[in-house]
Structures are given as structure tokens and as C-alpha cells.
Design an enzyme around this catalytic site. Sequence first.
Site, PDB file in Angstrom:
ATOM      1  CE  LYS A 191      -2.601   3.386   1.835  1.00  0.00           C
ATOM      2  NZ  LYS A 191      -2.037   4.721   2.188  1.00  0.00           N
ATOM      3  CB  SER A 244       1.394   8.751  12.979  1.00  0.00           C
ATOM      4  OG  SER A 244       0.176   8.024  12.902  1.00  0.00           O
ATOM      5  CB  THR A 266       5.263   4.561  15.602  1.00  0.00           C
ATOM      6  OG1 THR A 266       5.875   4.094  16.807  1.00  0.00           O
ATOM      7  CG2 THR A 266       4.265   3.495  15.141  1.00  0.00           C
ATOM      8  CB  CYS A 299      11.393   8.116  12.238  1.00  0.00           C
ATOM      9  SG  CYS A 299      12.240   6.739  11.448  1.00  0.00           S
ATOM     10  CD  GLU A 400       7.867  12.096  14.149  1.00  0.00           C
ATOM     11  OE1 GLU A 400       8.903  11.405  14.144  1.00  0.00           O
ATOM     12  OE2 GLU A 400       6.775  11.682  13.718  1.00  0.00           O
TER      13      GLU A 400
END
Length: 519
Positions: A191, A244, A266, A299, A400
Site C-alpha cells: 500500500k 505515526s 512509529t 524518524c 514529533e
Amino acid sequence: MSVTNEAAPATAPSAATLQRLRYLVDNEWRESRTGTYMPVMNPSTGEQIAEAPCCTQEEVDAAVAAAARAFPAWRDTPVPQRIQLMFRFKALLDEHLDELSTLLATEMGKVLSEARGDILKAIEVVECACSTHYLMQGDTTMNISQGYDTVSYREPLGVFVGIAPYNFPAMIPMGWMLPFAITTGNTFVLKAASMVPQTSMRMMELLIEAGLPSGVANLVTCSRVEADSLLVHPDVRGITFVGSTAVGKHIYATAAAAGKRVQALTEAKNHALVLQDAVLERSVAGIVNSTYGCAGQRCMALPVVCVQESIADAVVELLAAKAAELRVGPAYLPESQLGPVITARHREWVQSCIARGVAEGADLVLDGRSVSVDGYDGGFYVGPTILDRVGADNWAGTYEIFGPVTSIKRVADFEEGLGVMNANPFANGSCIYTSSGHYAREFARRSHAGMVGVNVGIPVPFSTFPFAGHKDSFFGDLHAMGRDGVAFFTETKAVTTTWFTDEHRHDVVGTWDGLSTRH
């Protein structure tokens, strides 16, 4: 702060060349029957360059069905043949490196050097996947009991789904996810992130050119509704996700409850600790690269710097000077050092986080909210920003932001700095800048982060090691890449055999079909 003002090159797509993208099932690029298409933008100009289909539920299900059909034959394909596919794929990625880098820079907004790095990190994992025949090896013990031998194997599970983020459209879906998934014998449905699907789509075309069998890897773009259906789909065995924390928790809870294997990487709020014995110029150069690379949209960015008070003024002054020198401009121009963020909406979010940081007591040393680039007024630019004296309760220093924003937290010494860092709910990466072997060792031992750097601002390990986030930066048991990655995509089978015939069985006592250490 300097900006570029040259015209965009002819290679940069524009609204005049808007493309309607397709989805991939059974090695066939199909036009969706959907009535909804999602915009793909050029964040350097603010123009739309393509539209990605919001695939229907039937089309998403077709991708899973194709992967399920392909699994038995692919599982039974010898491991060396599966690895040969990766060798051919790697050669094609090398050949098309410049093309892929420009495409990635255009649709995502990271500058050319960073886009190239994104592709190279994907290639690095493809190379590691070429050693899957070693990483999949099991264990054997002869004569584990009188006349009994045991061997263990690692076997593929079936269909895996990868749900990818926008910030690394090559490294994450086509590096962390796909190579180990298929070389271990599974089949795959990606995806892709609807904002940046073209890089993955082009890489999938190269994988087909390399000899990908029909149905082994498929690609869709869709909404969260269809993506949620994959979490409980009866033909899906596992989910790998990057995004997230809120969505990661949802995916972990939903898919695990449905009996799926889950790997959810995440959010993060990585911290550096700069001690007074650090080499100042080198440390600040590392912080600039780590914080503002990819416009902070990674990240493993370094958005928080804990600085020992005795050198804090000097660090902040030098950091502000170096950050202000960064050349902000369109991602696909070679001279640009800091590109745009992904969307206008995300730019507004980053700007609001800066405002909140100031409102909650931080000193604004460098403000990137008003940056502009001549000739590219529609681009989604945010310049380097520095917030000093960020307190423990300041939101901007805790959560974040995903933008080019540095929060400075002043600390008295090593112990206070380490305590500030470990109090954060996220634990992806951390680093220390010091000349002390003692503090370097103590930091590595006591930091909560899963990836630790000593005078290294972005401590992402080579792909033979796992990408090992901790705390609210990861949900699952097995991380991406390395032996963890192979273990995630496989399960263990143990086989015990005996050379005993019936006439020998009376020589062995025990209740487990004769298998016992007593004889």
C-alpha cells in the site's frame, strides 16, 4: 539565509504533464474503476503532477488474491532462484539511480543528494537480501537423544502487506519491506503512500523487468478504509508499517487481534547530548546535517539537542550561523541544500508548532517561517528554525514536528542530560557528542533508544542490523532488517527423526514416543 532563484529544469514535471496513475496486480498495471483520485504534488513548486487512484475494495482484494495465488509456487521456488531476482533488481536500480533520484526529489521534496541516499539505502537492503540463504539457515543437533536427530527450518508464512509512509518512498517500501519479504518466499502487497507513489511504482517496474513472477508483488494506493480491511483480511498473514504512533497502535491492536504478525515502526523525538569536551565544529556540523536533512521529515532526524550549560551559548551561536547558511530551494536543483516539506498543510503544521514552542517559553533564535524562494512562491518551504531554552513542559521539545526545527535544552551535566532524554516517551535514536570514552560507554549502556550514536548524529545501522526503535517508537516483537527482518517474515519448524527400527525401541524409555535422555 540564501535561496536559489534559478528556473526549474526541463526534467521537473509540471501540471502540463499531469499523469493518471494505475495500480499493479499480477504484473499488470490496471486503470482503477474508482471515482476518487488523490493528488500527487511537486512540493518545490506547489503544482500537481499526477493523481493516484483511491483503489476500490474490490481492487485491493484483487491484489491480495493475486498474492495468495502466487504464494505456493513462489514458496517452492528454491532460495537461490529467489535471490537471483534480487541480484538482477539491484543491477537495474544501479543503472537507473539518477532517474530514480530525480523522480523521488520531485515528488517528495528532499534534495537530490538526500534522494540519492534514499535510493542507495534501498539498494543496500536489496544487497543484504541477496544473503537470505544464510540468514534463513536453521539449526541442527545430531543425537539430541539416543538415536534421535533434530533440525529446524525457517519457512515463509504467506501474504504480507506493507503500509508505507511518504518520507522515504524508496528505502522503506522497496528496501525495508519488500526485499526480505519476497526472498524469504512470501508474497507481497504494497500500500504505497498516495502522496509519493511514483518512485515505488517505477521501482516495481524495474522489479518486473528483473523477472518478478506474476502476483509475487503487487501495489495499490487507497484510503484508510481499504487499508484497514487489509489488517483483518483472512488471506493476509502479516503487516509491516511505518508511520505515526497513533496509526501504528491502531494497526498493531487491530491486526494482532486478528492473528496477524505485526511490525509497526512509529514516531520519534531523537535527542543529542553535547558535552563540554565535544569537538565543537564537528559536533555542530553533525547536528546541522542530522536536523535539517530531508527538511526534518525522517524518524531519525535530530530535533532536540541537550547542551551542557557551560558551552551552550557557543553551540547555539555556531548552530544558528551554520543553519542560516543552508541554501533553501527546489529539491531537484543540485545546489539546493534544504528542500520543501511535503504539503501546504504540513507547512502550516510545522509553523504552528514553532509558534507553540515560542508561546510556551522558548527563545526564537532562528525563524524559518517566513522563508521564500524566488520564482517558487507556490512551494512548501520552511527554513531552518532554532528554539533555545526549551523547557521540560514545552510541547515542541517533546513531540514529533517532522520539520526543520531544532529545540535546545540546556543541562548542567551528563546525568541531567541523560535523564532529560530518557524521560521522552519515544526512543528511536539518540546520540552523544563527547571526547570521553567513559561517557560514551555510559551513554550507550544507559540510553533508552534502540539506536545509539557516539559522535554520530543519525545512528541508522547497516542493513544487516535491525532498525531497532523502542518505547512508543515501535510496536511488535521483531524489527525491520537484519536477522530480525528475516525472522519476522518466517516461522520456525522443528523436525525430529530417528534411525531406530522397531527392534531397537525397547532400548529407549520415556513417554514422548521414545524420545528421552534416559537410556
